[in-house]
Scaffold this motif. Structure first.
Motif, mmCIF file in Angstrom:
data_model
loop_
_atom_site.group_PDB
_atom_site.id
_atom_site.type_symbol
_atom_site.label_atom_id
_atom_site.label_comp_id
_atom_site.label_asym_id
_atom_site.label_seq_id
_atom_site.Cartn_x
_atom_site.Cartn_y
_atom_site.Cartn_z
ATOM 1 N N GLU A 157 6.366 36.250 34.717
ATOM 2 C CA GLU A 157 5.370 37.249 35.092
ATOM 3 C C GLU A 157 3.954 36.753 34.786
ATOM 4 N N GLU A 158 3.772 36.200 33.575
ATOM 5 C CA GLU A 158 2.432 35.730 33.207
ATOM 6 C C GLU A 158 1.985 34.573 34.094
ATOM 7 N N LEU A 159 2.918 33.701 34.420
ATOM 8 C CA LEU A 159 2.566 32.567 35.261
ATOM 9 C C LEU A 159 2.188 32.999 36.670
ATOM 10 N N THR A 160 3.051 33.795 37.272
ATOM 11 C CA THR A 160 2.909 34.077 38.705
ATOM 12 C C THR A 160 1.899 35.166 39.015
ATOM 13 N N GLU A 161 1.503 35.970 38.038
ATOM 14 C CA GLU A 161 0.561 37.044 38.311
ATOM 15 C C GLU A 161 -0.895 36.644 38.069
ATOM 16 N N ARG A 162 -1.112 35.444 37.564
ATOM 17 C CA ARG A 162 -2.488 34.995 37.357
ATOM 18 C C ARG A 162 -3.130 34.649 38.697
ATOM 19 N N SER A 163 -4.381 35.002 38.844
ATOM 20 C CA SER A 163 -5.080 34.710 40.095
ATOM 21 C C SER A 163 -5.193 33.205 40.334
ATOM 22 N N GLN A 164 -5.383 32.420 39.251
ATOM 23 C CA GLN A 164 -5.477 30.970 39.405
ATOM 24 C C GLN A 164 -4.158 30.395 39.917
ATOM 25 N N PHE A 165 -3.057 30.949 39.438
ATOM 26 C CA PHE A 165 -1.747 30.498 39.905
ATOM 27 C C PHE A 165 -1.608 30.734 41.397
ATOM 28 N N ARG A 166 -2.037 31.892 41.843
ATOM 29 C CA ARG A 166 -1.895 32.209 43.267
ATOM 30 C C ARG A 166 -2.770 31.283 44.124
ATOM 31 N N ARG A 167 -3.962 30.943 43.599
ATOM 32 C CA ARG A 167 -4.817 30.018 44.342
ATOM 33 C C ARG A 167 -4.181 28.623 44.402
ATOM 34 N N ASP A 168 -3.647 28.178 43.259
ATOM 35 C CA ASP A 168 -3.003 26.859 43.228
ATOM 36 C C ASP A 168 -1.766 26.839 44.120
ATOM 37 N N LEU A 169 -1.056 27.952 44.160
ATOM 38 C CA LEU A 169 0.134 28.034 45.002
ATOM 39 C C LEU A 169 -0.241 27.904 46.478
ATOM 40 N N ALA A 170 -1.353 28.507 46.856
ATOM 41 C CA ALA A 170 -1.813 28.397 48.238
ATOM 42 C C ALA A 170 -2.173 26.955 48.574
ATOM 43 N N GLU A 171 -2.800 26.266 47.609
ATOM 44 C CA GLU A 171 -3.128 24.855 47.828
ATOM 45 C C GLU A 171 -1.857 24.017 47.950
ATOM 46 N N LEU A 172 -0.872 24.330 47.138
ATOM 47 C CA LEU A 172 0.400 23.608 47.218
ATOM 48 C C LEU A 172 1.058 23.816 48.571
ATOM 49 N N SER A 173 1.007 25.044 49.062
ATOM 50 C CA SER A 173 1.586 25.344 50.371
ATOM 51 C C SER A 173 0.978 24.474 51.461
ATOM 52 N N LYS A 174 -0.338 24.301 51.403
ATOM 53 C CA LYS A 174 -1.004 23.450 52.387
ATOM 54 C C LYS A 174 -0.602 21.984 52.203
ATOM 55 N N ALA A 175 -0.513 21.555 50.954
ATOM 56 C CA ALA A 175 -0.221 20.145 50.678
ATOM 57 C C ALA A 175 1.164 19.747 51.157
ATOM 58 N N VAL A 176 2.142 20.653 51.023
ATOM 59 C CA VAL A 176 3.508 20.319 51.439
ATOM 60 C C VAL A 176 3.795 20.800 52.850
ATOM 61 N N ASN A 177 2.770 21.394 53.485
ATOM 62 C CA ASN A 177 2.893 21.836 54.882
ATOM 63 C C ASN A 177 4.088 22.785 55.062
#
Length: 762
Positions: A157-177
């Protein structure tokens, strides 16, 4: 943080002027009654509001609080006494009256909680409040039940609910297409498998199982080093990096650290131990289950995020730097993977630094050595599972021994990063430094010296006087160098040697013959690899001495019989390169300094006498002990098998490693039966494998170069030359044992190798 230990008033004077809301964390009705009674006694306002921490009730209360700003105080009932000697059974029993205490978390105003919640961009105020209450209660509870229960809560919960985590996750999504929803689902699946979900009951039960599994051992701990680690732990997360000898390692290390007041480590363990019931229990007691091999970017990213979270929260980590159990007893080369993720995680965490703790675990007896040595003779490794675990537990009841825990000086990760701009270089230097420190911290055991004595003359029985004639000079050498000894025992004490020898006889590693005029001791049949495992625990202390013996004797082969320091140095560098996959050597400057120190112990005047004809032989014959044939000759013999078979292999054909190793095993067995090998421990897939690594490093394994056949032959000739030198030193030992100068009747004539025969044919 407030904690009720004496029924004193824990509310502040400010609290008397505002409303109070108590959150009760309880499971049983009895716990609710105990908490409610405590609240009635300690509340500064009449009829304070109370609500369970979980469930819809908290939602309704918080939604209804539109006016006022109450002080929110969490409370939890903690049970400190078990009803039975088995702490692990506490979760299934009814607590005894009088063993309950109330832990009080640090209070906060509702407005402050709302403000912090809104900053996280979370989705549920009640969930956030309950989580924060639980975290502060965990800290309060540890003051009652001890630091071993310091565990992270609500990690996912602490990991996935952080706003920074969500931003990094979006960047990861782009990186792995890959679509964001798909990546998010994959990350959650990985976290569910990976994240340790500790709870008090599982930690206790795991401790009980660990005590039962390791019941055969007395644990001896380096208390002085642990005292320093406790101080360091107050400021930084610690990363314990032990060597790996046994499945028992984490079960031995954990209680030792907890008993010294250190918190629970998060053990980075392989998913191969995730079988029921061990896996679920291990995960609930602090084991992080990770895939043994992974290459996808999403998994790597998730692991770094989790490690960053643990470092930021100052939780200690633990993993085995070799990556797997040593089959030979020597420290394996370090794996860089997890250390690389640690460095990445540290850079994204809020931790100021992390400290690597080299950790040595040494056993004087070990049940699974027999199975591991069988694997070196080609047997299949038994798959991990409940059947294996049951057999393992049963076997532990049949042995008795001691395990020694030692710790090297902690090493700053930041310091390595500051010293080396290239992160990869920093990781490699850190890993090698830790490996060196583990070796330096490992104590010499009496069992290791007994094994070394027996392996030097494995085809010849020794009486007690001969045994001590080998061990006593070694013990004086150990004392002269200031090497650590197990338990600080005097290795020159005849009683210590006798006890160690008796232990090896009981274990079936050594046989005793009593029908002659005096007892004789001989290595038991097919136990040579078992004995070498225990010798190899401390072999790193004796390698440089063995190299010194070889290079001094090798100088006699120089042109015109005239040698100097340059010839000795060239020979030493040749050996250093030949053995670089077996042992950890420092850089050339450190290697040279250590070599000179060892040769000084052989003869301080060697620099002026090295070119004197006959000097090398006469000097070595006067030495009270010899190590080259005990330490290095088995390696040369195993390497010779590999080198000889490579000469016969077609360099243009596809290399089949499994088939080649099987062939080498057969050849080695055959040579041993024909007494063309002096050491049975040379029949080892582990040694064959490191020889192949060396061949590959020299570009003669898979190569289409036109001169590969010639270079393979040169490789075999080089190994054969060192084998002959080591056999000459072995002959000195046999002559001393036989009590005469001649060796015509000894079994030590030079054995012709395929490389020798090739040279003769030319």
């Amino acid at each position: 943080m407030s904690l009720d230990t004496t029924s004193s008033d824990t509310s502040s004077s400010t609290a008397a002027a505002r409303d109070q809301l108590f959150l009760i964390d309880a499971v049983t009705d009895e716990d609710v009654q105990i908490a409610s009674a405590w609240i009635e006694r300690h509340s500064r306002v009449p009829d304070p509001r109370t609500v369970p921490m979980t469930g819809r009730a908290l939602d309704r209360v918080l939604d209804g609080l539109t006016d006022g700003d109450p002080l929110v105080t969490p409370v939890r009932v903690v049970h400190t006494k078990p009803d039975t000697p088995s702490r692990g059974l506490r979760r299934w029993i009814r607590p005894r009256k009088g063993d309950a205490r109330v832990a009080v978390g640090e209070p906060a105003t509702l407005s402050d909680l709302r403000q912090r919640f809104e900053a996280t961009a979370g989705r549920s105020l009640s969930t956030y409040v309950a989580r924060q209450a639980s975290l502060t209660l965990d800290r309060a509870e540890r003051d009652i039940i001890g630091n071993e229960y310091k565990v992270p809560r609500f990690v996912v919960e602490e990991l996935t609910e952080r706003s920074q985590f969500r931003r990094d996750l979006a960047e990861l999504s782009k990186a792995v297409n890959t679509p964001l929803a798909e990546v998010r689902a994959r990350v959650h699946k990985i976290l569910d498998e990976m994240v340790a979900t500790e709870n008090k009951q599982a930690v206790e039960l795991w401790g009980q199982l660990g005590a039962f599994f390791s019941r055969a051992y007395r644990v001896e701990i380096d208390d002085e080093s642990l005292a320093a680690l406790r101080e360091l732990d107050k400021s930084y997360p610690l990363v314990f990096l032990p060597n790996h000898r046994s499945y028992l390692d984490p079960l031995v290390l954990r209680p030792a650290l907890l008993d010294q007041g250190l918190p629970l480590n998060h053990v980075m363990g392989g998913i191969n131990v995730g079988f029921w019931p061990i896996g679920p229990l291990a995960k609930r007691s602090g084991v992080v289950l990770i895939q043994r091999k992974f290459s996808d970017d999403v998994y790597k990213w998730t692991l770094r995020q989790y490690m960053s979270f643990l470092l930021s929260k100052k939780f200690n980590l633990e993993w085995y730097i070799e990556g797997g159990r040593s089959r030979t007893g020597k420290l394996r080369p370090p794996r860089f993977g997890l250390l690389t993720y640690l460095v990445d995680a540290l850079e994204t965490s809020t931790a100021a630094d992390a400290y690597l703790v080299p950790t040595s675990i040494t056993y004087d007896r070990l049940h699974e050595v027999g199975a591991m040595t069988a694997e070196m003779h080609g047997a299949q490794k038994q798959a991990e599972g409940i059947r294996m675990a049951i057999d393992y537990v049963r076997a532990q009841g049949k042995i008795r021994g001691t395990v020694y825990l030692r710790f090297g000086t902690p090493m700053s990760v930041r310091a390595f990063l500051e010293e080396h701009e290239d992160k990869r270089v920093a990781v490699q230097r850190a890993a090698l430094a830790v490996s060196h420190a583990i070796n330096e911290a490992t104590p010499v055991t009496p069992a290791a010296l007994v094994a070394m004595a027996m392996l030097g003359t494995e085809d010849r029985a020794l009486d007690m006087a001969e045994m001590c004639g080998v061990i006593d000079p070694l013990a004086h050498y150990i004392r002269l160098r200031g090497l650590p000894t197990a338990g600080g025992v005097d290795l020159t004490d005849r009683a210590v040697v006798t006890a160690a020898l008796r232990t090896q006889v009981t274990a079936g590693v050594v046989t005793r013959f009593d029908d002659g005029p005096e007892p004789l001791y001989l290595l038991a049949q097919d136990k040579h690899l078992v004995a070498s495992f225990f010798r190899n625990n401390t072999i790193h202390f004796f390698v440089m001495r063995a190299i010194g013996e070889l290079v001094v004797l090798r100088t006699e082969d120089c042109p015109q019989g005239v040698a100097g320091a340059d010839d000795l140095w060239r020979s030493a560098l040749e050996l250093r390169d030949l053995l670089k996959f077996e042992f950890f050597f420092g850089d050339k400057r450190e290697f040279g300094a250590r070599l000179e120190a060892e040769v000084d112990l052989i003869d301080p005047g060697w620099r002026d006498r090295l070119d004197t004809p006959g000097y090398a032989v006469s000097t070595l014959e006067r030495q009270p002990f010899h190590l080259a044939h005990r330490v290095l000759q088995p390696i040369f013999e195993a390497y010779q098998v590999v080198a000889d078979r490579l000469m016969l292999a077609d360099p243009n054909a596809e290399f089949d490693k499994a088939a080649f190793l099987t062939e080498c095993l057969g050849v080695a067995h055959s040579r041993r039966l024909r007494q063309e090998l002096d050491h049975s421990e040379a029949i080892s897939n582990e040694l064959f494998d490191t020889a192949l690594q060396l061949a590959d490093n020299r570009g003669i394994l898979n190569s289409d170069a036109p001169d590969v056949r010639e270079r393979r032959e040169q490789f075999a000739v080089e190994i054969a030359a060192w084998g002959r030198v080591s056999r000459r030193i072995r002959a000195m030992v046999y002559r001393r044992l036989a009590g005469h100068e001649g060796a015509a009747d000894s079994p030590l004539a030079d054995h012709p190798t395929d490389a020798d025969r090739s040279g003769e044919s030319r």
